[in-house]
Design a protein around this motif. Sequence first.
Motif, PDB file in Angstrom:
ATOM      1  N   THR A 271      -9.103   7.464  -2.990  1.00 10.76           N
ATOM      2  CA  THR A 271     -10.326   6.671  -3.035  1.00 10.76           C
ATOM      3  C   THR A 271      -9.943   5.253  -2.609  1.00 10.76           C
ATOM      4  OG1 THR A 271     -11.211   7.988  -4.860  1.00 10.76           O
ATOM      5  CG2 THR A 271     -12.159   5.798  -4.509  1.00 10.76           C
ATOM      6  N   PRO A 272     -10.627   4.678  -1.607  1.00 11.99           N
ATOM      7  CA  PRO A 272     -10.218   3.362  -1.072  1.00 11.99           C
ATOM      8  C   PRO A 272     -10.187   2.276  -2.146  1.00 11.99           C
ATOM      9  CG  PRO A 272     -11.819   4.406   0.376  1.00 11.99           C
ATOM     10  CD  PRO A 272     -11.777   5.240  -0.882  1.00 11.99           C
ATOM     11  N   ASN A 273      -9.198   1.389  -2.051  1.00 13.61           N
ATOM     12  CA  ASN A 273      -9.106   0.224  -2.927  1.00 13.61           C
ATOM     13  C   ASN A 273      -8.327  -0.865  -2.188  1.00 13.61           C
ATOM     14  OD1 ASN A 273      -6.097   0.378  -3.717  1.00 13.61           O
ATOM     15  ND2 ASN A 273      -6.838   2.430  -4.252  1.00 13.61           N
ATOM     16  N   ASN A 274      -8.268  -2.050  -2.774  1.00 12.47           N
ATOM     17  CA  ASN A 274      -7.646  -3.204  -2.097  1.00 12.47           C
ATOM     18  C   ASN A 274      -6.257  -3.536  -2.622  1.00 12.47           C
ATOM     19  OD1 ASN A 274      -8.282  -4.192  -4.614  1.00 12.47           O
ATOM     20  ND2 ASN A 274      -9.072  -6.166  -3.883  1.00 12.47           N
ATOM     21  N   LEU A 275      -5.615  -2.596  -3.336  1.00 12.05           N
ATOM     22  CA  LEU A 275      -4.348  -2.930  -3.994  1.00 12.05           C
ATOM     23  C   LEU A 275      -3.248  -3.254  -2.982  1.00 12.05           C
ATOM     24  CD1 LEU A 275      -2.956  -3.261  -6.707  1.00 12.05           C
ATOM     25  CD2 LEU A 275      -2.262  -0.857  -6.569  1.00 12.05           C
ATOM     26  N   ALA A 276      -3.158  -2.497  -1.895  1.00  7.99           N
ATOM     27  CA  ALA A 276      -2.122  -2.768  -0.891  1.00  7.99           C
ATOM     28  C   ALA A 276      -2.281  -4.173  -0.319  1.00  7.99           C
ATOM     29  CB  ALA A 276      -2.176  -1.726   0.225  1.00  7.99           C
ATOM     30  N   ALA A 277      -3.519  -4.571  -0.028  1.00  7.03           N
ATOM     31  CA  ALA A 277      -3.770  -5.925   0.488  1.00  7.03           C
ATOM     32  C   ALA A 277      -3.458  -6.975  -0.568  1.00  7.03           C
ATOM     33  CB  ALA A 277      -5.222  -6.038   0.941  1.00  7.03           C
ATOM     34  N   LEU A 278      -3.823  -6.696  -1.814  1.00  3.96           N
ATOM     35  CA  LEU A 278      -3.574  -7.637  -2.911  1.00  3.96           C
ATOM     36  C   LEU A 278      -2.085  -7.901  -3.073  1.00  3.96           C
ATOM     37  CD1 LEU A 278      -4.668  -9.210  -5.436  1.00  3.96           C
ATOM     38  CD2 LEU A 278      -4.342  -7.086  -6.724  1.00  3.96           C
ATOM     39  N   LEU A 279      -1.275  -6.849  -2.923  1.00  5.61           N
ATOM     40  CA  LEU A 279       0.169  -6.969  -3.131  1.00  5.61           C
ATOM     41  C   LEU A 279       0.933  -7.235  -1.838  1.00  5.61           C
ATOM     42  CD1 LEU A 279       0.703  -4.008  -5.653  1.00  5.61           C
ATOM     43  CD2 LEU A 279       0.253  -6.419  -6.161  1.00  5.61           C
ATOM     44  N   GLY A 280       0.229  -7.284  -0.715  1.00  3.72           N
ATOM     45  CA  GLY A 280       0.887  -7.545   0.565  1.00  3.72           C
ATOM     46  C   GLY A 280       1.794  -6.411   1.013  1.00  3.72           C
ATOM     47  N   ILE A 281       1.382  -5.170   0.773  1.00  4.40           N
ATOM     48  CA  ILE A 281       2.208  -4.004   1.106  1.00  4.40           C
ATOM     49  C   ILE A 281       1.769  -3.417   2.440  1.00  4.40           C
ATOM     50  CG2 ILE A 281       2.781  -1.632   0.426  1.00  4.40           C
ATOM     51  CD1 ILE A 281       2.545  -2.549  -2.488  1.00  4.40           C
ATOM     52  N   GLN A 282       2.716  -3.239   3.353  1.00  4.74           N
ATOM     53  CA  GLN A 282       2.464  -2.608   4.647  1.00  4.74           C
ATOM     54  C   GLN A 282       2.706  -1.106   4.507  1.00  4.74           C
ATOM     55  OE1 GLN A 282       1.448  -4.391   7.453  1.00  4.74           O
ATOM     56  NE2 GLN A 282       1.101  -2.399   8.415  1.00  4.74           N
ATOM     57  N   LEU A 283       1.652  -0.312   4.640  1.00  7.40           N
ATOM     58  CA  LEU A 283       1.766   1.130   4.438  1.00  7.40           C
ATOM     59  C   LEU A 283       2.518   1.790   5.599  1.00  7.40           C
ATOM     60  CD1 LEU A 283      -1.815   1.885   3.054  1.00  7.40           C
ATOM     61  CD2 LEU A 283       0.315   1.576   1.761  1.00  7.40           C
ATOM     62  N   ILE A 284       3.417   2.701   5.266  1.00 10.86           N
ATOM     63  CA  ILE A 284       4.299   3.334   6.244  1.00 10.86           C
ATOM     64  C   ILE A 284       3.704   4.667   6.696  1.00 10.86           C
ATOM     65  CG2 ILE A 284       6.609   4.310   6.596  1.00 10.86           C
ATOM     66  CD1 ILE A 284       7.589   2.388   4.384  1.00 10.86           C
ATOM     67  N   PRO A 285       3.544   4.890   8.004  1.00  7.73           N
ATOM     68  CA  PRO A 285       3.027   6.164   8.502  1.00  7.73           C
ATOM     69  C   PRO A 285       3.949   7.329   8.136  1.00  7.73           C
ATOM     70  CG  PRO A 285       2.948   4.473  10.210  1.00  7.73           C
ATOM     71  CD  PRO A 285       3.766   3.913   9.080  1.00  7.73           C
TER      72      PRO A 285
END
Length: 312
Positions: A271-285
């Motif tokens: 379910t979409p959320n903003n946690l990655a943006a909040l923590l500055g995390i670059q998601l790995i493919p």
Amino acid sequence: MKILLTGATGYIAQRLLPVLLEGGHEVVCCVRDQYRFNREHFSSAKLSVIEADFLQPESLQEIPTDIDVAYYLIHSMSTTGDFTSLEATAAQNFTKAISKTRAQQVIYLSGIVNEKHLSRHLRSRQNVEGILASGMVPLTTLRAGIIVGSGSASFEIIRDLVEKLPLMIAPRWLHTACQPIAIRNVIEFLSGVLLRPETFGNSYDIGGPDILSYKQMLLQFAQVRGLKRRIFVVPVMTPRLSSYWLYFVTSTSYTLARNLVDSMKVEVVCTPNNLAALLGIQLIPYKKAIALAFDKIEQNEVVSSWKDALTS
């Protein structure tokens, strides 16, 4: 800060521990048998180990009262018998014990639950989350699906299937959608929410940027490894046959294979959320996560394996 790390011999905890120590934190590791914890891997004066069995409340008296945060990383999916009852009991005993400390936050790694009909494994995780949330200490829950990293159960099962079987006659759950996440991202999320007040009392689905079926995951794994593979999905393979298929071809136990098959029939998409943006995390493919895992394998730098916490 002083951190309690439960499930300290497990796959996730062994990856998280060095990050916490490098961050300058004092870490108290909870293990059922301290002789199974290899302290030689961690040369830090800020590391201590205590014996605590969360199925035995009397053994929890050693938990320090001056901890600031506790990670709850206890799972029993590989256990024979009623793991649902075991997980609930452990969570209840943990919640009572942690309420006697000065802890400001509990962090729990759970599984993604976004269907009405859940597997026993996912229902148990959901139940544990409810028990932890009922305690006095604010809970932050991170929900992950397939974790991709050298030594993880999911990675090693996929690796076995792809490397051993040029042609696969596979069960229909290979069409189930999931959102795999690199182990590096999981550790970034676990360490990133540490004492972040805005995450208290909240749960977040965490996953990588790719939504794939299990069949697509197998085929993309083969592409990264330079292997040509063909997969035919048949509708007639029962859950029991599927479990034996995993058990005989891969390195997993039959108990874990059976529970995995039960879970693989359930879609696990974030379910979409903003946690990655909040923590500055670059998601790995997904493909990059596989390549990173094999970099560790080829350099003989596999930090932990899903088998590390097994008692037999």
